[in-house]
Write an enzyme that holds these catalytic residues in place. Sequence first.
Site, PDB file in Angstrom:
ATOM      1  N   LYS A  82       1.239  -0.914   0.009  1.00 35.97           N
ATOM      2  CA  LYS A  82       0.470  -0.070   0.226  1.00 35.97           C
ATOM      3  C   LYS A  82       0.761   1.209   0.439  1.00 35.97           C
ATOM      4  CE  LYS A  82      -4.162   2.125   2.647  1.00 35.97           C
ATOM      5  NZ  LYS A  82      -4.993   1.780   3.779  1.00 35.97           N
ATOM      6  N   SER A 157      -9.515   3.332   2.102  1.00 39.48           N
ATOM      7  CA  SER A 157      -8.056   3.804   1.609  1.00 39.48           C
ATOM      8  C   SER A 157      -7.909   2.569   0.571  1.00 39.48           C
ATOM      9  CB  SER A 157      -7.332   4.316   2.219  1.00 39.48           C
ATOM     10  OG  SER A 157      -7.003   3.885   3.666  1.00 39.48           O
ATOM     11  N   SER A 181     -10.623   1.320   5.917  1.00 41.12           N
ATOM     12  CA  SER A 181      -9.954   0.905   4.764  1.00 41.12           C
ATOM     13  C   SER A 181      -9.901  -0.273   4.219  1.00 41.12           C
ATOM     14  CB  SER A 181      -8.471   2.037   5.049  1.00 41.12           C
ATOM     15  OG  SER A 181      -9.367   3.411   5.024  1.00 41.12           O
TER      16      SER A 181
END
Length: 477
Positions: A82, A157, A181
Amino acid sequence: MAQHGDADILDLDATELRALLKARTLSSEELMRLTLGRIAALNGTLNALVSLKDGDALLAEARAFDNTPHDGALAGLPICIKDMVNAKGFPTTKGSPALAGTIAQADDLIVARMRAAGVIVIGKSNVPEFALGSHTFNPVFGATRNPYDPRVSCGGSSGGAAVALATRMVPIADGSDMMGSLRNPAGWNNVYGMRPSWGRVPAEPAGDTFLHSLSTEGPMARSPADLALLLSVMAGPDPRQPFGLGGVDADLTCPSPDDIRIGWMGDWGGAFPMEDGILQICETACRRLAEIGARVEDVAAPFSRDALWDSWTTLRSWKMASTLSALREDPATRDQLKPEVVWEIERGRALGAGDVHAASVIRSDWFRTAADLFDRYDALVLPTAQVWPFPMDWNWPRSVAGVEMDTYHRWMEVTIPASLAGLPAVAMPAGFGANGLPMGIQLIGRKGSDQRLLEIAALYHRHTRWPQERPPHLPPA
């Protein structure tokens, strides 16, 4: 060397791929070649992965792996990291032009642990700017699209990671979760995502390690067994940090359904507005648990929705201000921050010590209330989102079921109960709506019950297998 067709190989779970690699019936080079082919076919449209390493270099890395012992738990598996996390040699932009071009000089702790377990890092997964907002778009790399309908959001996210998993660009991925997220994008992409108990996966040992306990790293995968595999590598205390929990076992034992007690919380007694169809599809998922043999009961709203919201937004803004104020104060970067980032910083800087203390007292009250609930239930269930995936050109939903949203993240309020108390939560696919889009449920447990939640999720997966039964319609790799 492989004993499967090419498409079948990419459909295999990480645990299955790892077994083939270990037995040398599949080479890492072959897996990498297929992975790069799938990325080439899909990533230009979906934009899930960014800052990709050169393909020839990755194939060389895979060949080198094939000539070494296969010892690590994740050895030979490709993974994306990520873009909120440092992976040495890769950019860490966090989706912000203020950080574009910043090359990580060292691995963050969780990346170091994954590399030690043998993963091959292929690139980064796309995020919203500073991971704020559950819609993956930013001015550096652009937007990530939902593979079930590229016209709508994939969530966030950890949106890039979820899309990469759903489309078989990678078999496992890391994510992070402050306000859903890991959970919202898992639900919107028909995969699994786990927010571990806070402290299970240590944060990077830098800056303050005592005060801020809202966000955590965690695993994403297409099965609970793969969640457990990755979490077993990520988890475990770090002696440089004051809080921490032990690791988890990668091997899951499905419990007896008769021993499982589930509490369905729905829309929190009508407090959380929900778009049509979401509660029904999530109730159906709960019925699947009941059909398996679990005892499922309705649970009335156990705590004030307004108190949870006030506590959450205070502590979140306080955290954001402490983390991002330097960028706001720097003339070179202050004008490069999106409005939601500025709003969080300015709101957090306006708080006093009394505001933060009052929010923490509410948080403590909710933790005690939840603890009492878990005397009666193994897990509580909520939807992973209050809306279906929305159009790509929206920044965020301005209303939900006719109720106006007063902030950019109010529509994700359903994720706060787990986040505020630091509770473990597994996002599980719940099925598909009449619109053809996926939705998920959160399986929330007592702090520390990560293993138990994974085992319940594995039992559910055995009887549903949504990621395998209904993948996105994809061209061949």
